[in-house]
Design a protein around this motif. Structure first.
Motif, PDB file in Angstrom:
ATOM      1  N   VAL A 105       0.884  -1.163   0.000  1.00 52.62           N
ATOM      2  CA  VAL A 105       0.000   0.000   0.000  1.00 52.62           C
ATOM      3  C   VAL A 105       0.918   1.209   0.000  1.00 52.62           C
ATOM      4  CG1 VAL A 105      -1.767   1.307   1.234  1.00 52.62           C
ATOM      5  CG2 VAL A 105      -1.860  -1.189   1.213  1.00 52.62           C
ATOM      6  N   VAL A 106       0.745   2.060  -1.010  1.00 51.29           N
ATOM      7  CA  VAL A 106       1.593   3.231  -1.222  1.00 51.29           C
ATOM      8  C   VAL A 106       0.722   4.472  -1.105  1.00 51.29           C
ATOM      9  CG1 VAL A 106       3.141   4.354  -2.870  1.00 51.29           C
ATOM     10  CG2 VAL A 106       3.031   1.855  -2.778  1.00 51.29           C
ATOM     11  N   ASP A 107       1.181   5.481  -0.349  1.00 50.07           N
ATOM     12  CA  ASP A 107       0.375   6.701  -0.200  1.00 50.07           C
ATOM     13  C   ASP A 107       0.527   7.597  -1.432  1.00 50.07           C
ATOM     14  OD1 ASP A 107       2.722   8.249   0.081  1.00 50.07           O
ATOM     15  OD2 ASP A 107       2.549   8.375   2.253  1.00 50.07           O
ATOM     16  N   TRP A 108      -0.164   8.724  -1.453  1.00 47.26           N
ATOM     17  CA  TRP A 108      -0.174   9.618  -2.607  1.00 47.26           C
ATOM     18  C   TRP A 108       1.129  10.384  -2.782  1.00 47.26           C
ATOM     19  CZ3 TRP A 108      -3.230   8.298  -6.169  1.00 47.26           C
ATOM     20  CH2 TRP A 108      -4.463   7.747  -5.881  1.00 47.26           C
ATOM     21  N   LYS A 109       2.090  10.187  -1.893  1.00 51.52           N
ATOM     22  CA  LYS A 109       3.418  10.783  -2.051  1.00 51.52           C
ATOM     23  C   LYS A 109       4.438   9.740  -2.499  1.00 51.52           C
ATOM     24  CE  LYS A 109       2.629  14.296   1.448  1.00 51.52           C
ATOM     25  NZ  LYS A 109       3.053  14.815   2.755  1.00 51.52           N
ATOM     26  N   GLY A 110       3.990   8.521  -2.734  1.00 44.95           N
ATOM     27  CA  GLY A 110       4.881   7.463  -3.175  1.00 44.95           C
ATOM     28  C   GLY A 110       5.610   6.763  -2.045  1.00 44.95           C
ATOM     29  N   GLN A 111       5.131   6.924  -0.821  1.00 43.34           N
ATOM     30  CA  GLN A 111       5.759   6.303   0.348  1.00 43.34           C
ATOM     31  C   GLN A 111       4.998   5.041   0.753  1.00 43.34           C
ATOM     32  OE1 GLN A 111       8.651   7.646   1.656  1.00 43.34           O
ATOM     33  NE2 GLN A 111       8.431   8.936  -0.153  1.00 43.34           N
ATOM     34  N   ARG A 112       5.734   4.015   1.150  1.00 47.02           N
ATOM     35  CA  ARG A 112       5.098   2.769   1.578  1.00 47.02           C
ATOM     36  C   ARG A 112       4.406   2.968   2.913  1.00 47.02           C
ATOM     37  NH1 ARG A 112       8.904  -2.141   2.276  1.00 47.02           N
ATOM     38  NH2 ARG A 112       9.681  -0.853   3.944  1.00 47.02           N
ATOM     39  N   ARG A 113       3.137   2.575   2.956  1.00 44.53           N
ATOM     40  CA  ARG A 113       2.375   2.557   4.210  1.00 44.53           C
ATOM     41  C   ARG A 113       2.371   1.168   4.811  1.00 44.53           C
ATOM     42  NH1 ARG A 113      -3.212   4.537   2.788  1.00 44.53           N
ATOM     43  NH2 ARG A 113      -3.634   3.523   4.747  1.00 44.53           N
ATOM     44  N   LEU A 114       2.219   0.153   3.960  1.00 43.14           N
ATOM     45  CA  LEU A 114       2.183  -1.248   4.408  1.00 43.14           C
ATOM     46  C   LEU A 114       2.812  -2.123   3.335  1.00 43.14           C
ATOM     47  CD1 LEU A 114      -1.563  -1.531   5.482  1.00 43.14           C
ATOM     48  CD2 LEU A 114       0.366  -1.616   7.040  1.00 43.14           C
ATOM     49  N   ALA A 115       3.375  -3.229   3.755  1.00 43.26           N
ATOM     50  CA  ALA A 115       3.874  -4.232   2.807  1.00 43.26           C
ATOM     51  C   ALA A 115       3.834  -5.588   3.492  1.00 43.26           C
ATOM     52  CB  ALA A 115       5.289  -3.899   2.358  1.00 43.26           C
ATOM     53  N   ARG A 116       3.549  -6.618   2.710  1.00 40.75           N
ATOM     54  CA  ARG A 116       3.531  -7.977   3.254  1.00 40.75           C
ATOM     55  C   ARG A 116       3.824  -8.952   2.118  1.00 40.75           C
ATOM     56  NH1 ARG A 116       1.671 -10.455   7.894  1.00 40.75           N
ATOM     57  NH2 ARG A 116       0.622  -8.560   8.553  1.00 40.75           N
ATOM     58  N   LYS A 117       4.615  -9.956   2.432  1.00 35.66           N
ATOM     59  CA  LYS A 117       4.899 -11.046   1.496  1.00 35.66           C
ATOM     60  C   LYS A 117       3.916 -12.166   1.775  1.00 35.66           C
ATOM     61  CE  LYS A 117       8.114 -13.539  -1.003  1.00 35.66           C
ATOM     62  NZ  LYS A 117       7.451 -14.011  -2.168  1.00 35.66           N
ATOM     63  N   LEU A 118       3.221 -12.618   0.736  1.00 29.73           N
ATOM     64  CA  LEU A 118       2.294 -13.727   0.866  1.00 29.73           C
ATOM     65  C   LEU A 118       3.031 -15.041   0.590  1.00 29.73           C
ATOM     66  CD1 LEU A 118      -0.845 -12.226  -0.900  1.00 29.73           C
ATOM     67  CD2 LEU A 118      -0.275 -12.227   1.533  1.00 29.73           C
ATOM     68  N   VAL A 119       2.366 -16.151   0.857  1.00 29.70           N
ATOM     69  CA  VAL A 119       2.972 -17.471   0.709  1.00 29.70           C
ATOM     70  C   VAL A 119       3.216 -17.806  -0.760  1.00 29.70           C
ATOM     71  CG1 VAL A 119       2.604 -19.938   1.092  1.00 29.70           C
ATOM     72  CG2 VAL A 119       1.983 -18.298   2.861  1.00 29.70           C
ATOM     73  N   GLU A 120       2.285 -17.488  -1.628  1.00 26.93           N
ATOM     74  CA  GLU A 120       2.347 -17.873  -3.038  1.00 26.93           C
ATOM     75  C   GLU A 120       2.543 -16.656  -3.934  1.00 26.93           C
ATOM     76  OE1 GLU A 120       2.085 -20.932  -4.407  1.00 26.93           O
ATOM     77  OE2 GLU A 120       1.889 -21.879  -2.441  1.00 26.93           O
ATOM     78  N   PRO A 121       3.167 -16.854  -5.110  1.00 28.85           N
ATOM     79  CA  PRO A 121       3.231 -15.776  -6.103  1.00 28.85           C
ATOM     80  C   PRO A 121       1.827 -15.385  -6.558  1.00 28.85           C
ATOM     81  CG  PRO A 121       4.778 -17.511  -6.652  1.00 28.85           C
ATOM     82  CD  PRO A 121       3.911 -18.027  -5.532  1.00 28.85           C
ATOM     83  N   ILE A 122       1.620 -14.131  -6.809  1.00 24.21           N
ATOM     84  CA  ILE A 122       0.316 -13.622  -7.239  1.00 24.21           C
ATOM     85  C   ILE A 122       0.196 -13.819  -8.745  1.00 24.21           C
ATOM     86  CG2 ILE A 122      -1.099 -11.536  -7.400  1.00 24.21           C
ATOM     87  CD1 ILE A 122       0.371 -10.662  -4.749  1.00 24.21           C
ATOM     88  N   SER A 123      -0.970 -14.320  -9.185  1.00 23.27           N
ATOM     89  CA  SER A 123      -1.107 -14.681 -10.599  1.00 23.27           C
ATOM     90  C   SER A 123      -2.275 -14.010 -11.306  1.00 23.27           C
ATOM     91  CB  SER A 123      -1.249 -16.199 -10.730  1.00 23.27           C
ATOM     92  OG  SER A 123      -2.467 -16.622 -10.164  1.00 23.27           O
ATOM     93  N   GLY A 124      -2.823 -12.979 -10.749  1.00 23.21           N
ATOM     94  CA  GLY A 124      -3.942 -12.321 -11.411  1.00 23.21           C
ATOM     95  C   GLY A 124      -4.241 -10.982 -10.784  1.00 23.21           C
ATOM     96  N   ALA A 125      -5.346 -10.411 -11.211  1.00 25.34           N
ATOM     97  CA  ALA A 125      -5.743  -9.085 -10.749  1.00 25.34           C
ATOM     98  C   ALA A 125      -6.299  -9.120  -9.327  1.00 25.34           C
ATOM     99  CB  ALA A 125      -6.794  -8.510 -11.695  1.00 25.34           C
ATOM    100  N   LEU A 126      -5.982  -8.095  -8.572  1.00 24.26           N
ATOM    101  CA  LEU A 126      -6.548  -7.919  -7.230  1.00 24.26           C
ATOM    102  C   LEU A 126      -7.984  -7.455  -7.366  1.00 24.26           C
ATOM    103  CD1 LEU A 126      -3.585  -5.916  -5.661  1.00 24.26           C
ATOM    104  CD2 LEU A 126      -3.998  -8.389  -5.541  1.00 24.26           C
ATOM    105  N   THR A 127      -8.850  -7.933  -6.471  1.00 27.69           N
ATOM    106  CA  THR A 127     -10.256  -7.524  -6.496  1.00 27.69           C
ATOM    107  C   THR A 127     -10.661  -7.055  -5.112  1.00 27.69           C
ATOM    108  OG1 THR A 127     -10.733  -9.191  -8.188  1.00 27.69           O
ATOM    109  CG2 THR A 127     -12.611  -8.276  -6.992  1.00 27.69           C
ATOM    110  N   LEU A 128     -11.062  -5.782  -5.009  1.00 22.52           N
ATOM    111  CA  LEU A 128     -11.544  -5.253  -3.738  1.00 22.52           C
ATOM    112  C   LEU A 128     -12.949  -5.762  -3.479  1.00 22.52           C
ATOM    113  CD1 LEU A 128     -10.399  -1.527  -3.999  1.00 22.52           C
ATOM    114  CD2 LEU A 128      -9.316  -3.366  -2.713  1.00 22.52           C
ATOM    115  N   VAL A 129     -13.208  -6.140  -2.228  1.00 19.01           N
ATOM    116  CA  VAL A 129     -14.554  -6.555  -1.833  1.00 19.01           C
ATOM    117  C   VAL A 129     -14.957  -5.741  -0.616  1.00 19.01           C
ATOM    118  CG1 VAL A 129     -14.443  -8.861  -2.844  1.00 19.01           C
ATOM    119  CG2 VAL A 129     -13.630  -8.524  -0.527  1.00 19.01           C
TER     120      VAL A 129
END
Length: 174
Positions: free
Chosen positions: A112-136
């Protein structure tokens, strides 16, 4: 309109990526500006990896796009000047979230990057991501991988639920 630019290669008229965005006038199609997202000219990975987003930022309209070696970039919509760059490789399509942008790398990292280009949050997941993110609803994001689907809480990017699948989830999620 803002588009990823492609040009004929030397190897027989095939279209190749240039790592540039171009903005065209909606009125007459004239070129308004072009801007390179790459860190190095003519990189072997000189491409734009996402559909450009035009969003209203705190200081006016911003064009946001990702590039294989150039990371997540924000450009001024009026003249294409680079406002900021969030370093990284292999980022997919950015998604607008409260206070900034959510972007995922093919290596399985969420940022998650703020509007100034600074990281707010980051996390490594277990598996490589293979598609589009979908907000719910309720502050969650669905993250597809080659072996399943994670439900991740946006507040801390913590995976809450994993649905395993031997075939993966590579179709758009509705």
């Amino acid at each position: 309109a803002v588009l990823a630019e492609r040009e004929p290669s030397l190897a027989g008229g095939e279209l190749t990526a240039t790592g540039k965005l171009v903005a065209l006038s909606a009125r007459d199609g004239a070129l308004l500006w072009d801007a390179s997202l790459e860190l190095k000219e003519r990189s072997a990975y000189g491409d734009v990896d996402s559909t450009p987003l035009v969003v209203s930022g705190p200081r006016g309209a911003v064009v946001v796009a990702t590039s294989q070696s150039g990371g997540l970039c924000a450009l001024a919509a009026d003249d294409g000047r680079l406002l900021w760059r969030y370093q990284g490789e292999g980022y997919g399509q950015p998604v607008v979230v409260a206070g900034g942008l959510l972007v995922a790398s093919a290596l399985g990292e969420l940022h998650v990057v703020d509007w100034k280009g600074q990281r707010r949050l980051a996390r490594k997941l277990v598996e490589p991501i293979s598609g589009a993110l979908t907000l719910v609803g309720g502050g969650f994001v669905l993250v597809p991988s080659e072996r399943g689907l994670d439900v991740v809480r946006l507040a801390d990017l913590r995976p809450l639920l994993r649905s395993a699948n031997d075939t993966g989830f590579d179709a758009p999620l509705v």
